[in-house]
Design an enzyme around this catalytic site. Structure first.
Site, mmCIF file in Angstrom:
data_model
loop_
_atom_site.group_PDB
_atom_site.id
_atom_site.type_symbol
_atom_site.label_atom_id
_atom_site.label_comp_id
_atom_site.label_asym_id
_atom_site.label_seq_id
_atom_site.Cartn_x
_atom_site.Cartn_y
_atom_site.Cartn_z
ATOM 1 N N GLU A 60 -10.596 -14.552 -4.141
ATOM 2 C CA GLU A 60 -11.103 -15.794 -4.723
ATOM 3 C C GLU A 60 -9.976 -16.804 -4.872
ATOM 4 O O GLU A 60 -8.854 -16.451 -5.278
ATOM 5 C CB GLU A 60 -11.741 -15.546 -6.096
ATOM 6 N N THR A 96 -24.215 -8.164 -3.737
ATOM 7 C CA THR A 96 -25.121 -7.330 -4.529
ATOM 8 C C THR A 96 -26.364 -6.956 -3.739
ATOM 9 O O THR A 96 -26.832 -5.818 -3.783
ATOM 10 C CB THR A 96 -25.514 -8.079 -5.816
ATOM 11 N N SER A 129 -18.269 -14.923 -4.449
ATOM 12 C CA SER A 129 -19.509 -15.094 -5.196
ATOM 13 C C SER A 129 -20.512 -15.907 -4.381
ATOM 14 O O SER A 129 -20.187 -16.964 -3.841
ATOM 15 C CB SER A 129 -19.212 -15.820 -6.515
ATOM 16 N N GLY A 130 -21.734 -15.385 -4.303
ATOM 17 C CA GLY A 130 -22.789 -16.063 -3.559
ATOM 18 C C GLY A 130 -22.890 -15.653 -2.117
ATOM 19 O O GLY A 130 -23.727 -16.179 -1.378
ATOM 20 N N ASN A 182 -23.159 -19.356 -7.236
ATOM 21 C CA ASN A 182 -24.223 -18.370 -7.072
ATOM 22 C C ASN A 182 -25.018 -18.285 -8.366
ATOM 23 O O ASN A 182 -24.446 -18.259 -9.454
ATOM 24 C CB ASN A 182 -23.613 -17.002 -6.735
ATOM 25 N N SER A 232 -24.482 -14.182 -9.774
ATOM 26 C CA SER A 232 -23.165 -13.699 -9.383
ATOM 27 C C SER A 232 -22.789 -12.475 -10.211
ATOM 28 O O SER A 232 -22.896 -12.472 -11.440
ATOM 29 C CB SER A 232 -22.128 -14.801 -9.580
ATOM 30 N N SER A 233 -22.328 -11.424 -9.528
ATOM 31 C CA SER A 233 -21.848 -10.229 -10.223
ATOM 32 C C SER A 233 -20.460 -10.518 -10.784
ATOM 33 O O SER A 233 -19.543 -10.847 -10.033
ATOM 34 C CB SER A 233 -21.785 -9.037 -9.267
ATOM 35 N N GLY A 285 -14.718 -10.347 -3.563
ATOM 36 C CA GLY A 285 -13.587 -10.445 -2.655
ATOM 37 C C GLY A 285 -12.550 -11.439 -3.149
ATOM 38 O O GLY A 285 -12.559 -11.896 -4.296
#
Length: 1305
Positions: A429, A167, A162-163, A211, A214-215, A427
């Site tokens: 985590e 995206t 994330s971040g 982020n 974040s998605s 990815g």
């Protein structure tokens, strides 16, 4: 590492703060030595390393290899080399993209960069991967080309934590496809594909600690193409939506963006019915403590979401119908008591269900016994869980509904031929506290990593087979045991399913089963200090998972009674509501509790298997996004954070696989060009360069296992390129020492000879002075003085005599010169006088002619009057003798009366003859009009080209011929015929505009320009008739004003000119970059550097033509000769040349800005040499004056100068500011950051110097901030009036044109 380490070699040693630290060996190390003495790079301390263990420090790559576009180009492939190379590119060169074999590593800059414009997309379009700097557009172009060439579906897998920018990267890839494959249809499906991003981000993205956007779901977008490879639609599949975020968020995090966007618009009329208020008043939106994001306007984002929703073809009412279910989730979180609360009533009112039923079945549960049914209250915890499960279920189905609507909007009629999938998924985590969500994410990444390893292994094998190199099995990490641990029978998921079947199952019981069944698995561990967690050894790292909430998050239990209550809602019965299937699905799931639990994991695993099948059926392309720091600071690099992500995303695994075999791969041409300095004279004279490379390599590297010879490449093991670079550097250093030795020897010898000569002269003077003092007496001195006096007088006499002679000669020369000048002036004045006299005589002659004509007229009148006077006198005499002649007159009249019938018959014959002549005249006129129409509609009209020497003698004959037809129609004063003729000409010329034949366009551009001049020259307007001859003035149009048609012809000429330029540019574009940049026109100055695996893209044609600067000049000469043969006006030729040179300069500069390997001092020399060739070509064609062509090359000249100039001191910075006036700040900084030394003798540009230049450039006013020059820019074309001296009546039609149907009148 090599068995021997030499003094001054660089190595990497572990470091807690920076992960790896650079050091230098102080003393040679050989096998058997006990210690290895190292000194850190800063020189402040001495580091002594105990080498009792067999593992020695990693060797450092030569500085010349640092900063490469592809990590596989590094000679030593290991973790510190990768980390350092990324840091140099990211921090010093400000480059965020780097290749690592088949992976594109993208480091998030946390700053807006000027590398994503439309001009950059056009620059990457059609280029081979490796020819340009690494970029997300290069990956997208490679996928697009392989799809079109190999007719196989492609996938781009974008992953990262994330971040990291996943995206954004996926969005840029889809934007690239939308730009390069526009369909031109009215459906605008490309815009719809891009418009889906804001919607999915609103409902699927949220603020996290890492982020702000974040998605929280995975997304696989299939972009469909037709047989012409134009976008015809798209389809989106989603994975792993984080439903738990709807009901719980960590500290400093937010819920999904859509909730805050709706709350920000609560005061708008259309949202009044949703009963919304501020976001901090709802528990679901305020649990993280933050309801706003700095720099984000939720109200404006809501407007963007609604706008893109309408762009997909959905109505405003449909959007509100989707917002309604979303808003219903918020009142559920507000009650303090679930039994009775006004917020529950508000929730039920929005759903139109019974508040009593909802309250009852949230707080109670029905148990069906054998004999009776019991309703029992549940604990508050279970009631809250049921409430949260209801909210999550509503939002999850709302999310699926929106995705369905997007997919429906993206479906366009047409058959899909192929597709490119873009996978945007988070990815690997690992957090301080890892739970169910991280477990699912890491499980999916294990599957993706396995697919990635197999694909890399397959590509390596294919490369070896293609080059006919024996394939040896490579040992690489296989994560199948980890996958088996998770999904095999009696694995983690199987045990979780089993525990979820029990109503009283708990997380602790499930964890105890894991301890019992998986204790012997080496990849599973039990934490020492905790009984509520377990550890899995993933491919990336060890992760400790807390077991809290695993079962509850799996279940999302919705009781049957609550579902029956929801079925009574009247909201779901509306056809516009897409949530209606929710309760039927839930009904099937909760009839048996285990059935719902099994369904969840079945859907999860089946969707993951479907994704893997899709990826395995396509050609994958990998993008790994890296988050450089936690503070989101621009271009700040935290080595610890980066190395964690590199280990997790598979980059280091790629390096590991490559390093075990032959990672460095050079073509024979590259090797020969780079290392020819190591070849002997006998080896250089060989004509077979491939055999020469083999001979040299066998001599330089004795161990044949360190390299392999392929069909087109040489494969090297790790470290061998560094060894060759060391040999090359030693040879260059030795050559430099030899040159310095000879130059210094020559300089010292010259200094010594000068000093010796000066000493000899001094000695001569000293010795002579001594002799004079010894030999001179008083008498000798007196005689000497007398001799001096005599010499003085004699020299004075000679000087005066010479002066008199020179003065006399000067006077004579002046006299003759003045006479010559006077005679010249006299002749000039005489010529002027004679010309004036000639003009006067000419005027007098014209006046005389006028006077003569007047005199002739008067004479004619006098004679006429005299004749009349004579007739009157005769009549008078006849009257006087009338009586005498009456008898005779009567007789004569009687005779005439007898002839009258014959005269009447003669008159009737004359009238009939007149009527026949008029009919012949009409037939002739119609024949002429038919011929004119035939001229314009003739098939040869559009294809008319000069053929033969005769036609070349009469340039622009087609325009003159057409104008003569127009002149004839004007002479007949027939407007209908003129209109028909002009329409025929215009329609014929319009057909020419669409052709791509350069000669045809050149021919008609020249003739349309001349046609314009004819319409002006013979228009009868005074401003255009000043230079007309008397004969041309007589041929001017008399009856019609064709000024409007002149404007139409001018527009047609402009369109032909633009098509003419486009055809030239299309032919020149493939030649510009190879000729101006890649071809080495200066022999002996090679700018080749080691290249990586990416330099040879799989989509490159093997038989591509090689272009040089000579090819470019030959093409320009061909264009110029064609334009000259067609008689194109000189001003128009100069404008075309200027536009062409602008294209050459712009395309070359754009490639320099996008290619780090082109930013070197030697490349600057090559560019300036090629520019000089272009300037010589202009001089040869006499096009230097008036074209401003060299002015268009100024930015390129300044860029080449910038590559060569010193870049060290403050004075250098000021000079750069002064000299680079045509380059903007972004371009200057980009070139400085991209500057790459070719040899170790060159210095890199220090970041401090770049910042200094950037600070000085801030004072520069105005200017563009765009990185790229617009190659599509067109200079305004003008058509200056140039009258022709050609007489129309003297025009002859050559028989070779076959225009015999045209008749001269």
């Amino acid at each position: 590492m090599s068995s021997c380490c030499h003094k001054t070699d660089g190595v990497w040693i572990p470091d807690e703060e920076h992960v790896w630290k650079s050091a230098e060996i102080l003393r040679d190390f050989k096998p058997g030595d006990d210690t290895l003495q190292l000194q850190l790079e800063d020189g402040t301390m001495l580091y002594s390393l105990d080498t009792s263990s067999p593992q020695l420090p990693h060797l450092r790559n030569p500085d010349i290899l640092v900063g490469e576009n592809d990590l596989t180009a590094l000679s030593y492939l290991h973790e510190p080399a990768v980390l350092h190379n990324l840091k140099v590119r990211f921090v010093e060169s400000k480059i965020i993209y780097t290749y690592c074999g088949i992976i594109l590593v993208a480091v998030n800059p946390y700053k807006q960069l000027h590398i994503y414009g439309d001009a950059v997309i056009h620059a990457y379009s059609g280029q081979n991967m490796g020819d340009m700097d690494p970029h997300i557009f290069a990956v997208a172009e490679e996928a697009y080309k392989q799809m079109a060439r190999n007719n196989k579906n492609q996938s781009i897998i974008v992953s990262g934590e994330s971040g990291a920018g996943k995206t954004v990267s996926a969005r840029y890839a889809m934007r690239y496809f939308a730009m390069v494959s526009k369909s031109g249809s009215k459906t605008h499906v490309e815009d719809k594909v891009l418009a889906s991003n804001p919607i999915t981000e609103a409902i699927g993205n949220a603020k996290t600690t890492r982020n702000d956007n974040s998605s929280r779901f995975g997304k696989y977008t299939e972009i469909s193409f037709d047989r012409r490879y134009q976008i015809i639609g798209a389809n989106m599949r989603t994975y792993l939506l984080e439903k738990s975020r709807v009901v719980s968020q960590s500290e400093s995090e937010r819920n999904y963006h859509i909730f805050y966007q709706m709350c920000a618009c609560a005061d708008q009329p259309e949202f009044k019915s949703l009963r919304l208020c501020e976001a901090d008043e709802f528990r679901y939106t305020s649990m993280g403590g933050e309801t706003a994001i700095e720099g984000v306007d939720d109200r404006k984002d809501m407007e963007e979401t609604r706008r893109t929703f309408s762009l997909l073809g959905e109505r405003h009412r449909s959007f509100l119908s989707l917002c309604r279910p979303t808003s219903r989730c918020l009142p559920l979180c507000r009650p303090t008591s679930l039994c009775s609360d006004p917020h529950i009533a508000a929730f039920c009112d929005l759903l139109r269900v019974s508040p009593d039923g909802v309250t009852r079945w949230l707080c109670h549960r029905r148990f069906v016994m054998v004999a009776e049914t019991v309703v029992k209250p549940v604990t508050s915890k279970r009631a809250v869980n049921a409430r949260d499960a209801l909210a999550k279920q509503i939002y999850a189905h709302l999310f699926d509904c929106v995705i369905q609507k997007i997919n429906a909007a993206l479906q366009v009629p047409g058959k899909q031929h192929s597709f490119i999938g873009v996978l945007d998924i988070y990815g690997f985590e690992t957090f301080d506290i890892n739970s169910f969500e991280q477990f699912c994410i890491n499980y999916a990444n294990e599957k993706l990593q396995q697919q990635f390893n197999l694909h890399v292994f397959k590509l390596e094998q294919e490369e070896y087979m293609k080059e006919d190199i024996p394939w040896t099995l490579i040992d690489f990490y296989d994560n199948q045991p980890v996958i088996d641990l998770i999904e095999a029978k009696m694995g983690i998921l199987d045990l979780l399913d089993e525990e979820c079947l029990f109503p009283q199952g708990t997380d602790q019981n499930w964890l105890q089963k894991l301890y019992n069944y998986l204790a012997d698995n080496p990849l599973f561990e039990k934490p020492r200090m905790s009984n509520e967690a377990f550890i899995i050894q993933h491919f990336a790292d060890k992760v400790e998972y807390q077991c809290w909430g695993f079962l509850e998050k799996n279940r999302d239990t919705l009781y049957e009674e609550l579902i029956d209550t929801m079925r009574t809602s009247k909201v779901w019965t509306s056809p516009s509501q897409c949530i209606s299937p929710l309760w039927t699905v839930c009904d099937k799931s909760v009839c048996i509790l285990s059935m719902y639990v099994t369904l969840f994991f079945f859907q999860f695993r089946s969707s993951l298997y479907l994704l893997m099948e899709t990826l395995n059926a396509t050609t994958p392309h990998y993008v790994r996004c890296i988050k450089p720091n936690e503070e989101k600071m621009p271009f700040e690099y935290d080595s610890k954070r980066v190395v964690q992500q590199l280990r997790a995303c598979g980059v280091l695994e790629t390096i590991h696989i490559s390093a075990q075999s032959y990672p460095s791969r050079w073509t024979y041409i590259e090797f020969y060009s780079r290392y020819s300095i190591l070849m002997s004279q006998q080896e250089l004279v060989l004509t077979d360069k491939k055999q020469t490379c083999r001979t040299v390599l066998q001599r330089l590297i004795q161990d044949s296992n360190q390299y392999k010879f392929g069909r087109t490449k040489i494969f090297f093991r790790a470290g061998q390129v560094a060894y060759l670079e060391k040999l090359r550097l030693d040879r260059l250093r030795g050559a430099c020492v030899t040159i310095q030795k000879h130059v210094r020897g020559w300089s010292h010898r010259r200094t010594f000879l000068r000093m010796r000569e000066a000493a000899i002269i001094l000695q001569q003077y000293v010795r002579g002075q001594r002799r004079i003092r010894k030999s001179v007496t008083a008498a000798a001195l007196k005689q000497g003085w007398a001799a001096v006096v005599i010499q003085r007088y004699w020299r004075g006499h000679l000087t005066r005599q010479i002066f008199r002679m020179v003065r006399s000669s000067s006077i004579i020369i002046q006299a003759f010169t003045r006479g010559w000048i006077a005679r010249k002036r006299y002749k000039k004045v005489l010529c002027c006088v004679l010309s004036e006299i000639d003009l006067i005589l000419l005027k007098q002659k014209e006046q005389k002619e006028v006077s003569d004509s007047q005199i002739e007229g008067l004479t004619f009148k006098v004679e006429h009057l005299q004749n009349e006077n004579n007739q009157l006198q005769k009549l008078f005499q006849e009257k006087m003798s009338v009586n005498d002649s009456i008898g005779q007159e009567v007789t004569r009249l009687n005779q005439e009366n007898m002839v009258i019938p014959e005269l009447k018959q003669t008159v009737s014959e004359l009238q009939r003859h007149k009527q026949e002549l008029e009919e012949q005249l009409e037939d002739f006129s119609s024949c002429v009009s038919v011929n004119l129409a035939h001229v314009c509609n003739c098939p040869m009209f559009a294809d008319l080209k000069p053929r033969g020497v005769v036609v070349n003698m009469i340039p622009n004959m087609a325009a003159q011929l057409l104008f003569m037809c127009v002149r004839h129609a004007d002479y007949l004063n027939d407007g209908a015929k003129l209109k028909s003729l002009m329409n025929a000409i215009i329609s014929g010329v319009k057909k020419v505009i669409t052709v791509t034949d350069f000669e045809l366009l050149s021919f008609w551009l020249s003739n349309m320009y001349h046609m314009l001049n004819c319409l002006k020259q013979y228009s009868g307007e005074e401003e255009f008739m000043k230079q007309n001859s008397p004969r041309q003035k007589k041929n001017c149009l008399q009856n019609f004003d064709l000024s409007e048609h002149r404007q139409i012809f001018s527009d047609l000429a402009i369109r032909i000119y633009h098509q003419f330029i486009s055809v030239m540019e299309k032919a020149l574009m493939p030649m510009i970059v190879p000729g101006m940049l890649e071809h080495e026109s200066l022999q002996g100055i090679s700018s080749m550097k080691p290249t990586g695996f990416r330099k040879r893209s799989s989509s490159i044609y093997e038989d591509q033509e090689i272009y040089t600067i000579s090819s470019l000049l030959q093409q320009l000469s061909l264009y110029h000769s064609t334009m000259s043969q067609h008689g194109m006006e000189e001003g128009l030729v100069r404008q075309a040349v200027k536009q062409t040179f602008f294209l050459v300069g712009a395309a070359t500069l754009n490639n320099i800005l996008l290619r780090k390997d082109m930013c070197s001092c030697r490349k600057g020399m090559q560019i300036r040499c090629n520019i000089s060739y272009l300037e010589e070509w202009l001089k040869e064609k006499d096009l230097v004056q008036g074209t401003s062509a060299m002015e268009t090359l100024k930015p390129l000249c300044q860029a080449a100068w910038l590559l060569q100039v010193n870049k060290t001191t403050d004075d250098d910075a000021k000079e750069i500011i002064e000299q680079c006036s045509e380059l903007n700040t972004v371009q200057i900084v980009k070139i400085l950051n991209s500057y790459t030394p070719i040899d170790d003798f060159e210095k890199r540009v220090a970041p401090s110097f770049v910042r200094k230049v950037q600070g000085l450039l801030q004072d520069r006013e105005g200017g563009s901030s765009q990185l790229m020059l617009d190659t599509q820019y067109r200079f305004q074309v003008t058509f200056p009036f140039t009258p022709s001296s050609q007489a129309l009546e003297l025009l002859q039609l050559p028989s070779s044109l076959r225009l015999g149907f045209i008749t001269r009148i």
